[in-house]
Design an enzyme around this catalytic site. Structure first.
Site, PDB file in Angstrom:
ATOM      1  CE1 TYR A 182      -3.654   1.678   0.518  1.00  0.00           C
ATOM      2  CE2 TYR A 182      -3.481   2.744   2.616  1.00  0.00           C
ATOM      3  CZ  TYR A 182      -4.250   2.443   1.704  1.00  0.00           C
ATOM      4  OH  TYR A 182      -5.085   3.635   1.852  1.00  0.00           O
ATOM      5  NE  ARG A 235      -6.342  11.946  -5.442  1.00  0.00           N
ATOM      6  CZ  ARG A 235      -6.420  11.302  -4.494  1.00  0.00           C
ATOM      7  NH1 ARG A 235      -5.883  10.253  -4.372  1.00  0.00           N
ATOM      8  NH2 ARG A 235      -7.659  11.019  -4.239  1.00  0.00           N
ATOM      9  CE  LYS A 253      -7.393   3.438  -0.577  1.00  0.00           C
ATOM     10  NZ  LYS A 253      -7.270   3.829   0.311  1.00  0.00           N
ATOM     11  CG  ASP A 325      -6.614   6.931  -5.332  1.00  0.00           C
ATOM     12  OD1 ASP A 325      -7.588   7.748  -4.953  1.00  0.00           O
ATOM     13  OD2 ASP A 325      -5.367   6.780  -5.374  1.00  0.00           O
ATOM     14  CG  ASN A 491      -0.748   8.738   0.965  1.00  0.00           C
ATOM     15  OD1 ASN A 491      -0.061   8.812   1.669  1.00  0.00           O
ATOM     16  ND2 ASN A 491      -1.975   8.811   0.765  1.00  0.00           N
ATOM     17  CG  ASN A 536      -3.815   5.383   4.687  1.00  0.00           C
ATOM     18  OD1 ASN A 536      -4.607   5.195   3.942  1.00  0.00           O
ATOM     19  ND2 ASN A 536      -3.495   5.996   3.547  1.00  0.00           N
TER      20      ASN A 536
HETATM   21  N1  LIG Z   1      -4.112  10.083   4.161  1.00  0.00           N
HETATM   22  C1  LIG Z   1      -5.237   9.782   3.703  1.00  0.00           C
HETATM   23  O1  LIG Z   1      -6.071   8.712   4.190  1.00  0.00           O
HETATM   24  C2  LIG Z   1      -5.102  10.269   1.726  1.00  0.00           C
HETATM   25  C3  LIG Z   1      -4.510  11.280   1.646  1.00  0.00           C
HETATM   26  N2  LIG Z   1      -5.127  11.756   0.135  1.00  0.00           N
HETATM   27  C4  LIG Z   1      -4.055  12.483  -0.283  1.00  0.00           C
HETATM   28  O2  LIG Z   1      -4.726  13.713  -0.923  1.00  0.00           O
HETATM   29  C5  LIG Z   1      -3.984  14.725  -1.300  1.00  0.00           C
HETATM   30  C6  LIG Z   1      -4.676  15.231  -2.208  1.00  0.00           C
HETATM   31  O3  LIG Z   1      -5.714  14.238  -2.768  1.00  0.00           O
HETATM   32  P1  LIG Z   1      -7.192  14.849  -3.682  1.00  0.00           P
HETATM   33  O4  LIG Z   1      -7.760  15.797  -2.551  1.00  0.00           O
HETATM   34  O5  LIG Z   1      -8.652  14.034  -3.859  1.00  0.00           O
HETATM   35  O6  LIG Z   1      -7.032  16.006  -4.792  1.00  0.00           O
HETATM   36  P2  LIG Z   1      -7.017  16.839  -5.642  1.00  0.00           P
HETATM   37  O7  LIG Z   1      -6.459  17.908  -6.948  1.00  0.00           O
HETATM   38  O8  LIG Z   1      -8.733  17.165  -5.666  1.00  0.00           O
HETATM   39  O9  LIG Z   1      -7.090  18.824  -4.410  1.00  0.00           O
HETATM   40  C7  LIG Z   1      -5.600  18.409  -4.041  1.00  0.00           C
HETATM   41  C8  LIG Z   1      -6.252  20.180  -3.394  1.00  0.00           C
HETATM   42  O10 LIG Z   1      -4.613  21.133  -3.573  1.00  0.00           O
HETATM   43  C9  LIG Z   1      -4.234  21.797  -3.758  1.00  0.00           C
HETATM   44  N3  LIG Z   1      -3.336  22.581  -3.972  1.00  0.00           N
HETATM   45  C10 LIG Z   1      -2.657  22.605  -4.696  1.00  0.00           C
HETATM   46  N4  LIG Z   1      -1.552  23.175  -4.897  1.00  0.00           N
HETATM   47  C11 LIG Z   1      -1.892  23.507  -3.708  1.00  0.00           C
HETATM   48  C12 LIG Z   1      -0.588  24.563  -3.054  1.00  0.00           C
HETATM   49  N5  LIG Z   1       0.524  25.092  -3.626  1.00  0.00           N
HETATM   50  N6  LIG Z   1      -1.263  25.612  -1.664  1.00  0.00           N
HETATM   51  C13 LIG Z   1      -2.675  25.087  -1.359  1.00  0.00           C
HETATM   52  N7  LIG Z   1      -3.491  24.879  -2.267  1.00  0.00           N
HETATM   53  C14 LIG Z   1      -2.721  23.185  -3.478  1.00  0.00           C
HETATM   54  C15 LIG Z   1      -5.630  22.191  -4.542  1.00  0.00           C
HETATM   55  O11 LIG Z   1      -6.246  23.153  -5.133  1.00  0.00           O
HETATM   56  P3  LIG Z   1      -6.425  24.091  -6.661  1.00  0.00           P
HETATM   57  O12 LIG Z   1      -8.616  23.746  -6.697  1.00  0.00           O
HETATM   58  O13 LIG Z   1      -6.831  25.345  -6.780  1.00  0.00           O
HETATM   59  O14 LIG Z   1      -6.234  23.470  -7.326  1.00  0.00           O
HETATM   60  C16 LIG Z   1      -6.714  21.151  -4.815  1.00  0.00           C
HETATM   61  O15 LIG Z   1      -8.159  21.806  -4.213  1.00  0.00           O
HETATM   62  C17 LIG Z   1      -3.295  13.426  -2.607  1.00  0.00           C
HETATM   63  O16 LIG Z   1      -1.679  13.536  -1.786  1.00  0.00           O
HETATM   64  C18 LIG Z   1      -3.543  11.724  -1.732  1.00  0.00           C
HETATM   65  O17 LIG Z   1      -2.892  10.861  -1.387  1.00  0.00           O
HETATM   66  C19 LIG Z   1      -6.160  11.642  -0.423  1.00  0.00           C
HETATM   67  C20 LIG Z   1      -7.401  10.062  -0.006  1.00  0.00           C
HETATM   68  C21 LIG Z   1      -6.905   9.736   1.660  1.00  0.00           C
HETATM   69  C1  LIG Z   2      -5.227   7.026   0.701  1.00  0.00           C
HETATM   70  C2  LIG Z   2      -6.018   7.248   0.035  1.00  0.00           C
HETATM   71  O1  LIG Z   2      -7.117   7.091  -0.246  1.00  0.00           O
HETATM   72  C3  LIG Z   2      -4.959   8.532  -1.201  1.00  0.00           C
HETATM   73  O2  LIG Z   2      -3.812   8.779  -1.107  1.00  0.00           O
HETATM   74  O3  LIG Z   2      -5.619   8.597  -2.309  1.00  0.00           O
HETATM   75 MG   LIG Z   3      -7.677   7.562  -2.922  1.00  0.00          MG
END
Ligand SMILES: NC(=O)C1=CN([C@@H]2O[C@H](COP(=O)(O)OP(=O)(O)OC[C@H]3O[C@@H](n4cnc5c(N)ncnc54)[C@H](OP(=O)(O)O)[C@@H]3O)[C@@H](O)[C@H]2O)C=CC1
Ligand SMILES: CC(=O)C(=O)O
Ligand SMILES: [Mg+2]
Length: 645
Positions: A182, A235, A253, A325, A491, A536
């Site tokens: 993972y 993504r 997963k 994703d 991540n 996570n």
């Molecule tokens: N720990 C966990 O369980 C999980 C972790 N994640 C992680 O979260 C991350 C984001 O996922 P997700 O939300 O789907 O991705 P998205 O692409 O939907 O969202 C990313 C966001 O970050 C913003 N962003 C990018 N650059 C900057 C910056 N320099 N300053 C401020 N904001 C910024 C973007 O802004 P803009 O809209 O303006 O482009 C956007 O709003 C990934 O790395 C994913 O692995 C996700 C799910 C679960």
């Molecule tokens: C953990 C997870 O689901 C992600 O990073 O997208």
């Molecule tokens: Mg995910």
């Protein structure tokens, strides 16, 4: 640059690592759908004639599995207990077809009686190894490998050969194995998926399959799928559009669903909707295995997803679909479209929200504050995509549950995207989910200025921008509050907004730290060790999926996720909280999933959403869920025979 004042402990903290969360029945491993051959006395005689011989039993089963009645422990005694009765697995194939089937194969663990019975004699080396010896041997070779990606490949090879052994390695060594199958290693495995491809796993649906999907689902060899994890690869973690190479995510997963959530491996299906990719490198890569064309968009895209959803529900009416994703441009819309008519949820939006809520409840407790003070916190969420807005929605719901008004709850949030703090000035450009969180002032303010002016007590990073939380920002946070809660959740590890060492060093060890991918504890120059947690969604989705499928839930409600978060938060022992660890140790993940599943079923029953819980099962849901959880263990295999009398 990091000063030498912080260094990572060489040995990863192991906590109270117990591998003894055992399932209590092997029933879920029975692949056959035929009715029991013991249903008539005559059939029973013939059936038992094929049972394991004494020689079998003598090999490594200490107590004959056939004589000991089921013993159900009292609540609280689940850990370490295990039922001695193991239902045999009835299969139709024989000989080498068994050895090449990963669901049936035990490799060298087939005992002599079974080797005769199943026509395996001569097809295996002489020596019989039980599962423990097999694990020892596997671990020696695995640990000898010099990179995590090689270890991932070795584990996936085992997955392809012997599912029982693979999942048992995960169950018994979760802390060591989770980062290999993972995040973070799965990120690299996805990036290199096409070049390292060995054999397929899961199903792919593409534009060319339109009109055929209802038939295609019958190509899947298992008749009773309970959980599907589907991605369109748009993504993958924080690595962007990886197209069909994203298959590693549903596979990883679902490995966790089996090992951590107790869903049997023949009941899971990983899926990629291969709708093209906008990743230029992949479009030009001669070895890329996905559809080499730009991503399908607009109505055609949604029609394709629609056909897929209809097809899987046609063959498996009660299947749970986990969206994983998907780019945020489609994720919320898909969730809204299906959440009330299909059993489904979006892990990045809802699972992450619930997990983060649990971690924050723990962190607030660790600070000695009331858990019901959520609405009094100042929460800076950096990243306004699926995860960021998903977290905000779940936290907002929890604040209302705690008795805060809508306005009080909204006032707790400061949400930033690439353009800084989201304020009302750009309300016309915001999604309906983001709008409620827009601030009345300070639109576009940088995160450093937000830290200076508003002194957040909590900072969550979901941007996929590695290193975004720089020294200036983190020191500003530490100047504003006594003990900032810092969760860089992106991540894989390279995308984390800051490392554990940085967070502890720049806050003089005062912060509470949890990250999306695991970090080792940190030892500072003062000789003190500072502990980390992993925040996570792996802590939530297996239990939610287990509970929802076991009770035949009509849908996954928001309240189920809230209840799951509360159940998860309750799993953290006080001694862990005292050292700043806000999630249960990863070795306890089966216990966590069990508890969440029970809580989800109770909630489904309260809300009239459970369709499959009998009055008998409802009497003791702890026992019911434990009995249903798959535990990877070799069971006796017998021939499935058609008996005509
Ligand atoms: N720990 C966990 O369980 C999980 C972790 N994640 C992680 O979260 C991350 C984001 O996922 P997700 O939300 O789907 O991705 P998205 O692409 O939907 O969202 C990313 C966001 O970050 C913003 N962003 C990018 N650059 C900057 C910056 N320099 N300053 C401020 N904001 C910024 C973007 O802004 P803009 O809209 O303006 O482009 C956007 O709003 C990934 O790395 C994913 O692995 C996700 C799910 C679960
Ligand atoms: C953990 C997870 O689901 C992600 O990073 O997208
Ligand atoms: Mg995910």
């Amino acid at each position: 640059m990091l000063s030498s004042s912080a260094r990572v402990l060489a040995t990863r903290y192991r906590g109270n690592a117990s591998n003894s969360w055992k399932r209590n029945s092997q029933k879920a491993a029975v692949v056959t759908t035929s009715s029991s051959p013991t249903s008539s006395p005559v059939a029973a005689t013939r059936f038992f004639a094929t049972l394991p011989t004494e020689e079998d039993d003598a090999m490594d089963v200490k107590v004959s599995p056939w004589e000991v009645p089921e013993q159900v422990p009292d609540e609280g005694e689940w850990e370490g207990c295990r039922r001695n009765f193991m239902s045999p697995l009835q299969i139709s194939v024989r000989g080498s077809d068994i050895l090449t089937n990963p669901l049936y194969s035990k490799g060298t663990a087939f005992k002599n009686g079974e080797r005769d019975r199943l026509r395996l004699r001569g097809l295996l080396p002489h020596r019989i190894m039980n599962i423990h010896k097999q694990i020892d041997r596997f671990l020696i070779t695995l640990r000898d490998l010099d990179s995590n990606i090689r270890k991932n490949i070795m584990l996936e090879d085992l997955h392809d050969r012997n599912e029982t052994l693979y999942h048992r390695v995960l169950v018994d060594h979760m802390e060591e194995m989770a980062p290999l199958i993972y995040t973070p290693t799965v990120g690299q495995a996805c990036q290199e998926h096409s070049s390292r491809f060995r054999r397929p796993r899961g199903m792919y649906f593409s534009e060319e399959d339109r009109g055929h999907m209802a038939a295609m689902v019958y190509n899947w060899p298992q008749p009773d799928v309970h959980v599907i994890v589907v991605t369109d690869g748009s993504r993958i973690l924080g690595l962007g559009d990886l197209g069909a190479n994203g298959m590693g995510i549903p596979v990883g997963k679902l490995s966790l669903y089996c090992a951590a959530g107790g869903i049997a491996p023949h009941r899971v299906l990983p899926v990629v909707l291969d709708v093209g990719t906008d990743n230029k490198e992949l479009l030009e890569d001669e070895f890329y295995l996905g559809a080499q064309k730009p991503r399908l968009r607009g109505p055609e895209y949604y029609h394709l997803v629609d056909e897929f959803m209809e097809a899987v529900r046609y063959r498996w009416p009660n299947v749970l679909v986990q969206f994983e994703d998907f780019d945020s441009s489609v994720a919320q819309r898909l969730l809204d479209k299906y959440r009330n008519e299909h059993l489904c949820f979006n892990d990045d939006i809802q699972g992450t929200g619930a997990t983060t809520l649990a971690g924050l409840l723990g962190a607030i407790r660790a600070k000695g504050e009331e858990v019901t003070s959520l609405g009094d916190q100042r929460i800076l969420i950096v990243g306004a995509g699926s995860a960021g807005i998903g977290i905000a929605q779940v936290l907002y719901g929890a604040m209302l549950e705690q008795g805060y008004t809508e306005q009080q709850a909204k006032d707790s949030f400061f949400i930033c995207d690439q353009h800084g703090l989201i304020g009302e000035e750009r309300v016309g450009k915001l999604t309906p989910e983001t709008k409620p969180f827009a601030r009345a002032e300070d639109d576009g303010m940088s995160i450093v200025d937000v830290a200076k002016k508003h002194k957040p007590t909590i900072v969550l990073g979901v941007t996929a921008v590695g290193g975004l939380f720089n020294e200036e920002f983190v020191r500003e946070l530490a100047a504003g509050v006594e003990r900032p809660i810092i969760f860089p959740l992106s991540n894989p590890t390279v995308k984390a907004e800051c490392t554990a060492e940085q967070a502890f060093e720049w806050t003089d060890g005062k912060c509470i730290f949890a990250s999306g991918s695991p970090f080792d504890p940190v030892e500072m120059v003062d000789g003190k060790t500072y502990y980390t947690s992993q925040c996570n969604n792996m802590y939530v989705f297996p239990g939610v999926g287990l509970g929802a499928t076991l009770c035949g839930a009509k849908k996954v409600s928001d309240r189920m996720l809230y209840i799951a978060a509360k159940a998860l938060a309750e799993c953290v022992p006080e001694e862990d909280l005292a050292r700043g660890q806000v999630f249960p140790h990863i070795s306890k993940i089966r216990m966590v999933s069990h508890k969440i599943a029970v809580a989800v079923i109770e909630e489904a029953m309260r809300d009239g959403l459970a369709t499959k819980i009998s009055a008998e099962d409802a009497k003791d849901l702890n026992e019911f869920v434990a009995r249903k959880m798959y535990y990877p263990e070799y069971v006796p295999i017998v021939e499935k025979r058609t008996i005509t009398i």
